[in-house]
Each structure stands twice: as structure tokens, then as C-alpha cells.
Design an enzyme around this catalytic site. Structure first.
Site, PDB file in Angstrom:
ATOM      1  N   SER A 143       1.004  -1.078   0.052  1.00  0.00           N
ATOM      2  CA  SER A 143       0.018  -0.444  -0.238  1.00  0.00           C
ATOM      3  C   SER A 143       0.815   1.391  -0.422  1.00  0.00           C
ATOM      4  O   SER A 143       2.550   0.752   0.217  1.00  0.00           O
ATOM      5  CB  SER A 143      -1.147  -0.486   1.250  1.00  0.00           C
ATOM      6  OG  SER A 143      -1.185   1.372   1.447  1.00  0.00           O
ATOM      7  N   TYR A 156      -2.046  -0.993  10.334  1.00  0.00           N
ATOM      8  CA  TYR A 156      -2.555  -0.635   9.146  1.00  0.00           C
ATOM      9  C   TYR A 156      -0.760  -0.535   8.583  1.00  0.00           C
ATOM     10  O   TYR A 156      -0.359  -1.455   7.460  1.00  0.00           O
ATOM     11  CB  TYR A 156      -3.377  -0.413   8.720  1.00  0.00           C
ATOM     12  CG  TYR A 156      -3.547  -0.547   7.109  1.00  0.00           C
ATOM     13  CD1 TYR A 156      -4.498  -2.003   7.097  1.00  0.00           C
ATOM     14  CD2 TYR A 156      -3.301   0.051   6.093  1.00  0.00           C
ATOM     15  CE1 TYR A 156      -4.198  -1.967   5.097  1.00  0.00           C
ATOM     16  CE2 TYR A 156      -2.925  -0.254   5.119  1.00  0.00           C
ATOM     17  CZ  TYR A 156      -3.694  -1.109   4.440  1.00  0.00           C
ATOM     18  OH  TYR A 156      -4.280  -1.019   2.863  1.00  0.00           O
TER      19      TYR A 156
END
Length: 267
Positions: A143, A156
Site C-alpha cells: 500500500s 495497518y
């Protein structure tokens, strides 16, 4: 473009979204697809049917809880029996936002387990056998948050930064395996920014409503703070990049983090 004929790809989290888009691209190049994800029988079969229609000679659903090491080991053994793993795409992931002080232990454990520990276990089980064959591809869907941070995303970001670091180590450890002719063993990360999946659709609709339903203007406002291009990516674009990384011509592309983020991480 059938260079994956005779090869098998396991794509975790591939019943929908980015994972399914990647699996479709690999299927179109001739790969047998091991499908995985959280899915009932109907959704799993729909994904299998989609991949067969895309060109996969075979597709089969494999179930495993990516937080459970024993479950992962069982799945990997089943895929080995089915044909082995030449391409491993670690796409399965979850996210929940909360400030550091409010993040509970259960959420931390789940996000780290699925996003980071799960890929560790699939890689440790798959990569030695790739090295024996002389060809193997590991593509980890990281990401932008494997490169830059955002508030309220402690687990995350920790998981994605960790995934990037783990991928670089694995790339180094297997860099000399295989040959140019066979394609070698490579490990890379793709770092998507805003990508049009079901997860962000409600936000797009909300922003578009401010402009009389103009979707493009809504997307531009949504992305303005982070993504300079103010354009989302389509999952198929991530899939096309993943497919290119599988090509033997990409034998020297390893240990990379390739952003697909409209300039987000260039800032």
C-alpha cells in the site's frame, strides 16, 4: 501472452477487488489459479467461473484463515498437491481505523496476523520450492501505507511497512536462485493508492452528490489531499502490473516497491 501456461498461481483474497483482478490477468496468461478468500460457496464459485472464463485452464477455491498458522499450512499443502505454487500473490488484507490510544489488542492482532504474518507463512512455505524449479514470483500487495503513514492507521501501517521490509529481505535471500533463462526468483511489492473497489464506493457517492452526481468531480475532491493525479486506479491496472512482474523478462526486478498512487508517495 501465455507465458504462465503450465504454472500455478495462488492469489490470497482473490474472490473480489484487486485480488480477483490480478487473478484474471494471470489466468489470461495461462496460469492455473488457486483462489482464496472469505467467501460463501456462491461467491467462491463465481470467482472460479470468472477465472475460467478469463482463460485459466483450471481454477479451484482454497479456504484458510490467514490468522491461523496451521490453517495456512494445510492450505499450502493442498495447493502443493494440486500442482505447486509458481506465483504467490499475497493480497488478503484488512484495515480498521482508530487513534493509537483507542486501538484495541484484538484489532492489532488481527491486522498484523492477516496482513503481515500470513504472507510470512505463505512465503516461507512456497519459496524454497520455487528455488528448486528455478522460477518463482512473489508479489505482495502492500500500500502507499507501506511507504508513508497516516493517522489512525497504526496496525495497518505497521503491517504494510513490515511487509515491505520482509519482501526486501526475501528478495535478497533468493536473488541468485534460478537463471535468466528460467526467470529466476523475484519478490516485489505493489503499493496502490486510491483504487476503485467496493470499499471506497460509498465515499465516492457521497462526494459526487455535492456536484450533482458528477462522479469525476467527487473523486477529485476525495483524492485532493493525498493523490496529486486526483484519479483513482482501476483494479485491472494493478493486475496488469502484477502480470508484467511475472514475465521472465522481469528477472532482475526484485526487492522493489512499485507505487500505483498518482504521485502520493512522491510528495
Amino acid at each position: 501472452m501465455t507465458f504462465l501456461t503450465g504454472k500455478t498461481a495462488l492469489v490470497t483474497g482473490s474472490v473480489q477487488g484487486i485480488g480477483l483482478a490480478i487473478a484474471k490477468e494471470l489466468a489470461g496468461a495461462g496460469a492455473r489459479i488457486a483462489v482464496h478468500g472469505l467467501a460463501d460457496a456462491a461467491l467462491a464459485q463465481a470467482a472460479v467461473d470468472t477465472l475460467l472464463a478469463a482463460g485459466a485452464p483450471e481454477a479451484r477455491f482454497f479456504e484458510a484463515d490467514m490468522r491461523d498458522v496451521a490453517d495456512i499450512e494445510r492450505m499450502m499443502a493442498e495447493v502443493d498437491e494440486w500442482g505447486g505454487i509458481d506465483v504467490l500473490v499475497n493480497n488478503a488484507g484488512i484495515q480498521k481505523t482508530a487513534m493509537l490510544a483507542d486501538m484495541d489488542k484484538e484489532t492489532w492482532d488481527a491486522i498484523i496476523g492477516i496482513n503481515l504474518s500470513g504472507p510470512f507463512h505463505t512465503m516461507r512455505l512456497a519459496m524454497p520450492k520455487m528455488a528448486e524449479k528455478g522460477y518463482g514470483r512473489v508479489i505482495n500487495i502492500a500500500s502507499v501505507h507501506g511507504t508513508v503513514a497516516s493517522v489512525a492507521k497504526v496496525p495497518y501501517c505497521a503491517s504494510k511497512f513490515g511487509l515491505v521490509g520482509m519482501s526486501k529481505v526475501a528478495a535478497l535471500e533468493y536473488a541468485a536462485a534460478g537463471s535468466k533463462r528460467d526467470g529466476g526468483i523475484t519478490v516485489n511489492c505493489i503499493g496502490p493508492g486510491w483504487t476503485e473497489t467496493a470499499i471506497i464506493e460509498p465515499q465516492i457517492i457521497e462526494r459526487a452528490a455535492k456536484y450533482g452526481g458528477d462522479r469525476e468531480k467527487g473523486i477529485a475532491e476525495l483524492l485532493a489531499e493525498k493523490q496529486p493525479s486526483r484519479r483513482t486506479s482501476d483494479p485491472s491496472e494493478i493486475g496488469a502490473l502484477a502480470l508484467w512482474l511475472c514475465n521472465p523478462i522481469a528477472h532482475n526486478v526484485t526487492g522493489a516497491v512499485i507505487p500505483v498512487d498518482g504521485g502520493w508517495t512522491a510528495q
